[in-house]
Design a protein around this motif. Structure first.
Motif, PDB file in Angstrom:
ATOM      1  N   PRO A  54      95.526 -43.445  -3.362  1.00 45.81           N
ATOM      2  CA  PRO A  54      96.358 -44.597  -3.746  1.00 45.81           C
ATOM      3  C   PRO A  54      95.601 -45.901  -3.493  1.00 45.81           C
ATOM      4  O   PRO A  54      95.211 -46.186  -2.365  1.00 45.81           O
ATOM      5  N   VAL A  55      95.393 -46.688  -4.530  1.00 46.27           N
ATOM      6  CA  VAL A  55      94.556 -47.889  -4.454  1.00 46.27           C
ATOM      7  C   VAL A  55      95.320 -49.085  -5.016  1.00 46.27           C
ATOM      8  O   VAL A  55      96.020 -48.975  -6.025  1.00 46.27           O
ATOM      9  N   ILE A  56      95.182 -50.221  -4.348  1.00 51.49           N
ATOM     10  CA  ILE A  56      95.714 -51.477  -4.881  1.00 51.49           C
ATOM     11  C   ILE A  56      94.702 -52.036  -5.865  1.00 51.49           C
ATOM     12  O   ILE A  56      93.554 -52.311  -5.507  1.00 51.49           O
ATOM     13  N   THR A  57      95.099 -52.183  -7.110  1.00 49.33           N
ATOM     14  CA  THR A  57      94.270 -52.770  -8.149  1.00 49.33           C
ATOM     15  C   THR A  57      94.948 -54.052  -8.648  1.00 49.33           C
ATOM     16  O   THR A  57      96.128 -54.286  -8.336  1.00 49.33           O
ATOM     17  N   PRO A  58      94.265 -54.885  -9.434  1.00 45.80           N
ATOM     18  CA  PRO A  58      94.947 -56.063  -9.984  1.00 45.80           C
ATOM     19  C   PRO A  58      96.208 -55.712 -10.770  1.00 45.80           C
ATOM     20  O   PRO A  58      97.183 -56.462 -10.754  1.00 45.80           O
TER      21      PRO A  58
END
Length: 390
Positions: A54-58
Motif C-alpha cells: 500500500p503506497v501513497i501516490t499523488p
C-alpha cells in the motif's frame, strides 16, 4: 487550466517567458519572497518496493479537501518510508506532487509507518516553517504560483528542480502572528478521509507469558495507553440466520434486510428474512455490526431493524452513545492493526467471539468529543482566507 500574467517588456534584457513570469510572481500584500530551496532540504527516496505494497501516490490525495483518500498497490520503484532513521520521512516533512492541482501533504503522526511514492518531492522545512509552507503551497495564491512554475520549460525537464525553485513568502513568526493554531486546525481537517484501512508492516513482539493475540495487540497499542475490553462495553452476539428461506423482494412486507459482509462494505441488501423466525439474530437501530470473516471490520451503526448473517457480529452497547465512536475506531488504522493481531485461521481469516470479547478499546476513544462545525469549502479557499485576510 491556463494561467497568464501581464508583463511590461520595456528595459528587460531578454523576452524569455519563463524568466519574465517567475520574476513577477507575487502574493497578496507583496511580501518578500524566498525559494523553497532556501527554507527546506530535499529528501531523496531511500527504499525500493515491489507491487502489492500500500503506497501513497499523488492520485491518493483528495484534490478538494487534501489528505490521503486511498492508497495504491500498483506502484513499484523508489519510495520513502515514514518512521525512524536518518533516511526516513518525519513528522513535519512535506510531500509536494508535480501537479499544482494536487495538494501538498503535511506528514503527520497519522502517516507513521506509511510508504510514499517517489513521484512526490519530499521536503524538510527548516526553522519550524512546515505548516506555513504547507499552507502557502495549498492556498489559492500558492496554487497559481505552482501553475506558473509548472508551465515553464525548466519544469518539464526537471520536476524536482522546479519545485525547489517555487517562490514563497518568507516564513513569519507564526506564534506571534496568531496563525499557528488556525493553520494546525485546518491541517487536521484533511485527515481521516481514507475510504479503507491500509496494510500493516512487520514488527517484533515478545510472545512469552500470554496468548499470542494479547501479545500482538500489545505491540499495536502502546502499553502506556489505557484500554478496556470490548465485552465490558457491550453484549456481543454472532448472527445465526438461516438464509435458505430468504427473499430478494424489498417490498415484501413482514421481512427484514439481511446484513451480510457485502452489505457492510457498501452494497445494498440483496436478501430479506421473514419476521417471526426463531433461529435468527435480530438487530435494532443503534446496534453496531462488524464482519466476523476477513481482514476488514466494516463496523457500521445500523439505522433500521435487520437480521444478522452468521458471518457478522452484533454489538449492543450498554451506553448506545458510544457505539458510533467505537465503530469509527474499529475502521481506523489502529483498529485494523489490532484486528489483524486477533485474527485466526490461515486460508480464511476469522475473528472468534473469544478474541472479540478481549478486543482492547483505548479509553480516549470513549471520551465525548466536542462537536465541530464542518467547513465545506475547498482547502485552497480556507487557507487563502487564513493566510492573507486576517
Amino acid at each position: 487550466m491556463i494561467t497568464s500574467a501581464q508583463v511590461d517588456l520595456r528595459g528587460e534584457p531578454d523576452w524569455d517567458p519563463a524568466r519574465l513570469i517567475l520574476t513577477r510572481l507575487s502574493y497578496p500584500g507583496r511580501p518578500a519572497l524566498v525559494s523553497l530551496a532556501e527554507v527546506s532540504e530535499m529528501i531523496p527516496p531511500a527504499t525500493m518496493i515491489d507491487y502489492g505494497v500500500p503506497v501513497i501516490t499523488p492520485a491518493s490525495i483528495d484534490p478538494v479537501r487534501g489528505g490521503v483518500r486511498r492508497r495504491s498497490r500498483r506502484f513499484a520503484g523508489r519510495s520513502y518510508h515514514v518512521g525512524a532513521g536518518k533516511d526516513a520521512l518525519q513528522v513535519g516533512d512535506l510531500l509536494v506532487p508535480n501537479s499544482p492541482d494536487i495538494p501538498a501533504v503535511y506528514v503527520s503522526d497519522d502517516l507513521k509507518g506509511s510508504t510514499v511514492a517517489s513521484t512526490f518531492t519530499a521536503l524538510r522545512p527548516t526553522g519550524g516553517a512546515s505548516l506555513w509552507l504547507w499552507a502557502v503551497l495549498n492556498s489559492e495564491s500558492g496554487i497559481a504560483v505552482r501553475r506558473l512554475v509548472a508551465g515553464t520549460a525548466f519544469a518539464k525537464s526537471s520536476s524536482r528542480g522546479s519545485i525547489a525553485s517555487i517562490l514563497v513568502p518568507e516564513p513569519p513568526n507564526l506564534v506571534q502572528s496568531g496563525r499557528l493554531a488556525a493553520l494546525a486546525s485546518i491541517e487536521e481537517t484533511t485527515r481521516g478521509n481514507e475510504v479503507e484501512p491500509i496494510g500493516t508492516w512487520w514488527s517484533f513482539v515478545n510472545l512469552t507469558g500470554a496468548s499470542w493475540a494479547e501479545r500482538l495487540a500489545t505491540g499495536v497499542i502502546p502499553q502506556d495507553v489505557d484500554s478496556v475490553p470490548l465485552n465490558s462495553l457491550c453484549a456481543i452476539e454472532r448472527g445465526r440466520s438461516a438464509t435458505e428461506e430468504s427473499t430478494g423482494d424489498p417490498n415484501n412486507e413482514g421481512t427484514l434486510p439481511l446484513i451480510e459482509i457485502g452489505v457492510l462494505s457498501g452494497r445494498a441488501p440483496s436478501r430479506r428474512i421473514a419476521l417471526g423466525r426463531h433461529n435468527v439474530t435480530l438487530a435494532e437501530p443503534g446496534d453496531v455490526v462488524l464482519a466476523a470473516i476477513g481482514d476488514w471490520a466494516y463496523a457500521t451503526v445500523l439505522e433500521e431493524p435487520a437480521v444478522i448473517h452468521r458471518n457478522v457480529y452484533r454489538l449492543r452497547f450498554h451506553d448506545p452513545a458510544i457505539g458510533p465512536a467505537v465503530a469509527r475506531y474499529l475502521n481506523r488504522q489502529e483498529g485494523f492493526r489490532t484486528r489483524q493481531a486477533f485474527l485466526s485461521g490461515v486460508t480464511i481469516k476469522s475473528l472468534t467471539k473469544g478474541n472479540l470479547t478481549r478486543f482492547p478499546i483505548p479509553s480516549d476513544v470513549l471520551v465525548p468529543q466536542p462537536t465541530q462545525v464542518s467547513d465545506g469549502r475547498p482547502l485552497s479557499v480556507r487557507l487563502e482566507e487564513t493566510l492573507w485576510k486576517q
